[in-house]
Design a protein around this motif. Sequence first.
Motif, PDB file in Angstrom:
ATOM      1  N   ILE A   1       0.788  -1.071  -0.045  1.00  0.00           N
ATOM      2  CA  ILE A   1       0.062   0.145   0.166  1.00  0.00           C
ATOM      3  C   ILE A   1       0.818   1.346  -0.081  1.00  0.00           C
ATOM      4  O   ILE A   1       0.428   2.127  -0.802  1.00  0.00           O
ATOM      5  N   ALA A   2       1.898   1.130   0.987  1.00  0.00           N
ATOM      6  CA  ALA A   2       2.799   2.223   0.842  1.00  0.00           C
ATOM      7  C   ALA A   2       3.551   2.521  -0.402  1.00  0.00           C
ATOM      8  O   ALA A   2       3.649   3.747  -0.742  1.00  0.00           O
ATOM      9  N   VAL A   3       3.902   1.452  -1.098  1.00  0.00           N
ATOM     10  CA  VAL A   3       4.531   1.676  -2.400  1.00  0.00           C
ATOM     11  C   VAL A   3       3.583   2.220  -3.471  1.00  0.00           C
ATOM     12  O   VAL A   3       4.031   3.213  -4.362  1.00  0.00           O
ATOM     13  N   ALA A   4       2.477   1.522  -3.496  1.00  0.00           N
ATOM     14  CA  ALA A   4       1.233   1.999  -4.566  1.00  0.00           C
ATOM     15  C   ALA A   4       0.985   3.513  -4.025  1.00  0.00           C
ATOM     16  O   ALA A   4       0.908   4.294  -5.192  1.00  0.00           O
ATOM     17  N   SER A   5       0.938   4.085  -2.848  1.00  0.00           N
ATOM     18  CA  SER A   5       0.541   5.513  -2.677  1.00  0.00           C
ATOM     19  C   SER A   5       1.497   6.482  -3.234  1.00  0.00           C
ATOM     20  O   SER A   5       1.469   7.468  -3.445  1.00  0.00           O
ATOM     21  N   GLY A   6       2.868   5.904  -3.165  1.00  0.00           N
ATOM     22  CA  GLY A   6       3.854   6.826  -3.427  1.00  0.00           C
ATOM     23  C   GLY A   6       4.452   6.747  -4.977  1.00  0.00           C
ATOM     24  O   GLY A   6       5.214   7.428  -5.433  1.00  0.00           O
ATOM     25  N   ALA A   7       3.967   5.644  -5.677  1.00  0.00           N
ATOM     26  CA  ALA A   7       4.337   5.430  -7.042  1.00  0.00           C
ATOM     27  C   ALA A   7       3.900   6.406  -8.000  1.00  0.00           C
ATOM     28  O   ALA A   7       2.846   6.936  -7.747  1.00  0.00           O
ATOM     29  N   LEU A   8       4.590   6.815  -9.158  1.00  0.00           N
ATOM     30  CA  LEU A   8       4.131   7.677  -9.922  1.00  0.00           C
ATOM     31  C   LEU A   8       3.060   7.213 -11.018  1.00  0.00           C
ATOM     32  O   LEU A   8       2.313   7.820 -11.298  1.00  0.00           O
ATOM     33  N   ASP A   9       3.199   6.025 -11.518  1.00  0.00           N
ATOM     34  CA  ASP A   9       2.239   5.349 -12.268  1.00  0.00           C
ATOM     35  C   ASP A   9       2.446   3.732 -12.050  1.00  0.00           C
ATOM     36  O   ASP A   9       3.083   3.375 -11.061  1.00  0.00           O
ATOM     37  N   VAL A  10       1.583   3.091 -13.021  1.00  0.00           N
ATOM     38  CA  VAL A  10       1.616   1.396 -12.727  1.00  0.00           C
ATOM     39  C   VAL A  10       2.989   1.061 -12.868  1.00  0.00           C
ATOM     40  O   VAL A  10       3.536  -0.128 -12.046  1.00  0.00           O
ATOM     41  N   GLU A  11       3.721   1.420 -13.857  1.00  0.00           N
ATOM     42  CA  GLU A  11       5.179   0.865 -14.246  1.00  0.00           C
ATOM     43  C   GLU A  11       5.852   0.983 -13.143  1.00  0.00           C
ATOM     44  O   GLU A  11       6.860   0.349 -12.508  1.00  0.00           O
ATOM     45  N   ASP A  12       5.855   2.298 -12.605  1.00  0.00           N
ATOM     46  CA  ASP A  12       6.700   2.675 -11.398  1.00  0.00           C
ATOM     47  C   ASP A  12       6.466   1.854 -10.240  1.00  0.00           C
ATOM     48  O   ASP A  12       7.417   1.436  -9.566  1.00  0.00           O
ATOM     49  N   CYS A  13       5.152   1.494  -9.690  1.00  0.00           N
ATOM     50  CA  CYS A  13       4.686   0.845  -8.787  1.00  0.00           C
ATOM     51  C   CYS A  13       5.268  -0.567  -9.041  1.00  0.00           C
ATOM     52  O   CYS A  13       5.688  -1.415  -8.064  1.00  0.00           O
ATOM     53  N   ALA A  14       5.267  -1.197 -10.232  1.00  0.00           N
ATOM     54  CA  ALA A  14       5.638  -2.695 -10.528  1.00  0.00           C
ATOM     55  C   ALA A  14       7.128  -2.626 -10.268  1.00  0.00           C
ATOM     56  O   ALA A  14       7.630  -3.636  -9.725  1.00  0.00           O
ATOM     57  N   GLU A  15       7.696  -1.558 -10.734  1.00  0.00           N
ATOM     58  CA  GLU A  15       9.228  -2.028 -10.537  1.00  0.00           C
ATOM     59  C   GLU A  15       9.612  -1.516  -9.039  1.00  0.00           C
ATOM     60  O   GLU A  15      10.640  -2.330  -8.556  1.00  0.00           O
ATOM     61  N   LEU A  16       8.931  -0.775  -8.464  1.00  0.00           N
ATOM     62  CA  LEU A  16       9.130  -0.739  -6.804  1.00  0.00           C
ATOM     63  C   LEU A  16       9.063  -1.719  -6.248  1.00  0.00           C
ATOM     64  O   LEU A  16       9.710  -2.422  -5.178  1.00  0.00           O
ATOM     65  N   LEU A  17       7.859  -2.532  -6.307  1.00  0.00           N
ATOM     66  CA  LEU A  17       7.455  -3.645  -5.891  1.00  0.00           C
ATOM     67  C   LEU A  17       8.452  -4.640  -5.844  1.00  0.00           C
ATOM     68  O   LEU A  17       8.848  -5.528  -4.966  1.00  0.00           O
ATOM     69  N   GLY A  18       8.692  -4.802  -7.162  1.00  0.00           N
ATOM     70  CA  GLY A  18      10.026  -5.962  -7.423  1.00  0.00           C
ATOM     71  C   GLY A  18      11.144  -5.806  -6.900  1.00  0.00           C
ATOM     72  O   GLY A  18      11.890  -6.584  -6.240  1.00  0.00           O
ATOM     73  N   MET A  19      11.604  -4.408  -6.755  1.00  0.00           N
ATOM     74  CA  MET A  19      13.024  -4.142  -6.147  1.00  0.00           C
ATOM     75  C   MET A  19      12.743  -4.309  -4.628  1.00  0.00           C
ATOM     76  O   MET A  19      14.100  -4.558  -4.073  1.00  0.00           O
ATOM     77  N   LEU A  20      11.851  -4.203  -4.007  1.00  0.00           N
ATOM     78  CA  LEU A  20      11.571  -4.309  -2.521  1.00  0.00           C
ATOM     79  C   LEU A  20      11.345  -5.754  -2.186  1.00  0.00           C
ATOM     80  O   LEU A  20      11.251  -6.266  -0.860  1.00  0.00           O
ATOM     81  N   GLY A  21      11.170  -6.766  -3.285  1.00  0.00           N
ATOM     82  CA  GLY A  21      10.729  -8.200  -2.972  1.00  0.00           C
ATOM     83  C   GLY A  21       9.487  -8.328  -2.752  1.00  0.00           C
ATOM     84  O   GLY A  21       9.376  -9.148  -1.772  1.00  0.00           O
TER      85      GLY A  21
END
Length: 82
Positions: free
Chosen positions: A49-69
């Motif tokens: 939820i924290a990642v999704a709320s801070g992401a710029l868009d869907v691609e950014d969210c997916a990349e951040l989620l992947g980076m954080l495992g």
Amino acid sequence: MSGSVEVRQFLLRQEGGGQVSDVGGLPGQRSGQAEAPRVSDDQVRRARIAVASGALDVEDCAELLGMLGLTPDDDGNVPAQR
């Protein structure tokens, strides 16, 4: 992608601690699997939820989620919970 650093710092503050290294406020490396506490399902959900709320868009969210495992692998296991 400085957002990933901010997300990690936010998550550490929300969890009330955690080991923080002196390098840019990033979490320190875990010393061993036996000593490392397990990441609960609720922690994973809140981190997503924290990642999704801070992401710029869907691609950014997916990349951040992947980076954080936080993205499940082919077997449905979340790497952050290993």
